[in-house]
Design an enzyme around this catalytic site. Structure first.
Site, PDB file in Angstrom:
ATOM      1  N   ASN A 154       0.809  -1.230   0.000  1.00  0.00           N
ATOM      2  CA  ASN A 154       0.000   0.000   0.000  1.00  0.00           C
ATOM      3  C   ASN A 154       0.838   1.274   0.000  1.00  0.00           C
ATOM      4  O   ASN A 154       0.427   2.295  -0.528  1.00  0.00           O
ATOM      5  CB  ASN A 154      -0.988  -0.014   1.159  1.00  0.00           C
ATOM      6  CG  ASN A 154      -0.281  -0.117   2.504  1.00  0.00           C
ATOM      7  OD1 ASN A 154       0.795  -0.680   2.611  1.00  0.00           O
ATOM      8  ND2 ASN A 154      -0.900   0.447   3.515  1.00  0.00           N
ATOM      9  N   GLU A 250       3.886  -4.212  12.299  1.00  0.00           N
ATOM     10  CA  GLU A 250       3.043  -3.054  11.979  1.00  0.00           C
ATOM     11  C   GLU A 250       1.849  -3.604  11.210  1.00  0.00           C
ATOM     12  O   GLU A 250       1.960  -3.878  10.005  1.00  0.00           O
ATOM     13  CB  GLU A 250       3.830  -2.057  11.132  1.00  0.00           C
ATOM     14  CG  GLU A 250       5.065  -1.489  11.816  1.00  0.00           C
ATOM     15  CD  GLU A 250       4.702  -0.611  13.008  1.00  0.00           C
ATOM     16  OE1 GLU A 250       3.557  -0.153  13.076  1.00  0.00           O
ATOM     17  OE2 GLU A 250       5.559  -0.410  13.878  1.00  0.00           O
ATOM     18  N   CYS A 284      -3.187   1.703   6.565  1.00  0.00           N
ATOM     19  CA  CYS A 284      -3.460   1.086   7.870  1.00  0.00           C
ATOM     20  C   CYS A 284      -4.052   2.108   8.830  1.00  0.00           C
ATOM     21  O   CYS A 284      -4.788   1.759   9.732  1.00  0.00           O
ATOM     22  CB  CYS A 284      -2.188   0.503   8.456  1.00  0.00           C
ATOM     23  SG  CYS A 284      -0.803   1.614   8.390  1.00  0.00           S
TER      24      CYS A 284
END
Ligand code: TXE
Length: 533
Positions: A154, A250, A284
């Protein structure tokens, strides 16, 4: 363009050919093919990295920083083609690749090149009484060795490049496994440093899918920096546990935005739309849940819907595009599933709600949902797409309760003109980062830490805390008082026992008066000690 949907293969490698095919998710065009690196080749890369790291760690911070600053200048010079590559490989607007990846990462490269020495300088420790006994302690920060970076699609440049830079500045070598959806951006990172003259094998890129990632976890690196899904994060943590390889995870987020009645509603509405729909919601830390105070909900939602309807959805190569394609059909299918589930359970679609049929690629219309609750998938699971479910709340306590009713805890934002209320609410929210009157962007502030709690993972990246993840804090202790054995060593005698009862009393008071009462015991101990030679 016809409405036929391109069955874009989500870039799964064909195991027999050992290749990964990278496609443009907006057009279906093949971008290129890369190798699916085998476990043996991954292990060899880690060994070569370990050899190269021996010389790399001996360089000074400024010598290491010089390579990073050279790579930074090369990235700046190649900004346009790099932005276009990012856009082609995963769909985001090229302009957003610059604003949310290239510009922030150029800043980060400069920050760590110029400040790592200061953040990692040796630290003297005040050891109180022991310092008076001719002893001294300090911490020095040793590189870990070889860092394995496993990165997502992403932010295919900013996320891995930031971790590569921090790891290199700390004196480590790096083996990077980019996402199989964006392998060419990963290779670009290697190219930047190769052009910068980085010594051979200090940074290596091993392209491939999850199997290559799994091989890297098992290849004996000193730490894994992982960004990706919760499911994969758990697999990596379990695999790393076998060799006690430390990991930083993460993972996903379901980030809430709380809008109080006293917020600047125009600004908050713009923040909500950008925070929810930038990168087609594939961030995220994107706003995946919005809670607005009931008294102003109507006017606020109206602003949000108006702004959302104005968004320009198009190919990422167009300068005016705000919402590009999603990264893959499978990612779009998750969004479709969450929206359909919400609608089936009574949600209202105020705008969007379906694939954008004007395009063949993976385009999903930016979608605003109301009339939802916390039982919906769209609230419980990470949607990771262009959806903005909105609920209302009455009181501050209810807002905090709604925000914390999630298995995730990455970031959150609080919108109010009363900063004391903002700070009060922020402290109660279970999230690694809480922004007050801001949203989403602090991953782009290199000086600040990034990471979450609960299912969003653990450990930090960026900032000093992120840099400290990449070193081993070694405690060096020196005793200059070596004329005689220490008081607490053998032999034990009644004077020994009395002496340390006295020390216990001294430590409980930490007073010089109590210490002075110990003098006769200390002298007696020294005398008896000398007599026993
Ligand atoms: O992630 P994966 P994907 C979330 C988001 C998204 C979901 C799936 O919810 O819908 O993850 O995305 C490598 N051992 N985020 O499939 O599978 C893989 O090759 C070692 C949030 O991209 O986690 C890739 O390089 N490595 C996230 C990387 O892990 C393995 C950003 C990520 O892949 C592996 C991206 C294994 N067993 C997705 N399996 C964020 N926090 O921003 C896969 N990989």
């Amino acid at each position: 363009m016809s409405a036929t949907v391109l069955t874009i293969n989500p870039k799964v490698s064909s195991a027999d050919s050992g290749e990964i095919i990278s496609y443009n998710p907006a057009t279906g065009a093949e971008i290129g093919r890369v190798q699916n690196t085998s476990p043996e080749e991954v292990a060899a890369a880690v060994n070569q990295a370990r050899l190269a790291q021996k010389a790399w760690r001996e360089l000074s911070f400024s010598e290491r920083g010089a390579f990073v600053l050279k790579a930074q200048k090369i990235l700046l010079a190649e900004m346009e083609q790099t932005a276009r590559l990012i856009s082609d490989e995963m769909g985001k607007p090229a302009s957003e690749a610059i604003s949310m990846e290239i510009a922030p990462i150029i800043d980060l490269m400069g920050f760590f090149a110029n400040n790592s020495a200061k953040m990692l300088r040796p630290e003297k420790i005040n050891i109180a009484l022991f310092g008076k006994l001719g002893r001294a302690s300090k911490i020095i920060y040793q590189p870990l060795g070889v860092i394995g970076v496993i990165s997502p699609w992403n932010y295919p440049l900013a996320i891995p490049l930031g971790e590569v830079v921090m790891a290199l500045m700390a004196g480590n070598a790096v083996v990077l496994k980019p996402s199989e959806l964006t392998p060419f951006v990963g290779l670009k990172i290697g190219e930047l440093f190769e052009k910068a003259g980085l010594p051979k094998d200090v940074l290596q890129i091993v392209t491939g899918d999850g199997r290559t990632g799994a091989a890297l976890v098992e290849a004996g690196v000193n730490k894994i920096m992982f960004t990706g899904s919760v499911a994969t994060g758990k697999k990596i943590a379990a695999a790393a546990a076998k060799t006690l390889t430390p990991v930083v995870l993460e993972l996903g987020g379901k980030d809430p935005m709380l809008v109080f009645a006293d917020a600047n509603l125009d600004v908050a509405a713009n923040a909500a739309v950008w925070g929810a729909f930038a990168n087609s919601g594939q961030t995220c830390a994107s706003v995946e849940r919005l809670y607005v105070q009931e008294s102003i909900a109507g006017q606020f939602i109206e602003k949000v819907v108006g702004l959302t309807k104005n968004l320009q959805q198009n190919y990422g190569s167009e300068e005016t595009t705000e919402i590009g394609s999603m990264v893959s059909e499978s990612q779009l299918a998750i969004v479709e599933n969450h929206v359909n589930d919400a609608v089936k359970n009574g949600a209202r679609v105020l705008t969007g709600g379906k694939r954008n049929a004007k395009f063949d690629g993976a385009f999903f219309e930016p979608t605003v949902l109301t009339n939802i609750n916390h039982s919906f998938k769209a609230i419980r699971e990470e949607t990771f797409g262009p959806t903005l479910p909105i609920m209302t709340f009455k009181t501050e306590a209810e807002a905090v309760e709604l925000a914390n009713d999630s298995e995730f805890g990455l970031t959150a934002s609080v919108w109010t003109s009363d900063l004391n209320k903002g700070k009060r609410v922020a402290r109660k929210i279970e999230a690694g980062t809480v922004t007050i009157n801001e949203v989403l962007y602090t991953h782009g502030i290199a000086q600040t830490p990034w990471g979450g709690v609960k299912q969003s993972g653990y450990g930090r990246t960026h900032g000093k805390l992120g840099l400290l993840e990449l070193v081993m804090p070694q405690h060096i202790h020196i005793n200059r008082f070596t004329v005689m054995p220490d008081l607490w060593w053998f032999d034990y005698s009644p004077s020994f026992g009395n002496l340390f009862r006295g020390f216990a009393r001294y430590f409980s008071k930490n007073s010089l008066a109590a210490l002075s009462l110990l003098t006769p015991h200390i002298l007696r101990r020294m005398r008896t000690r000398r007599a026993s030679k």
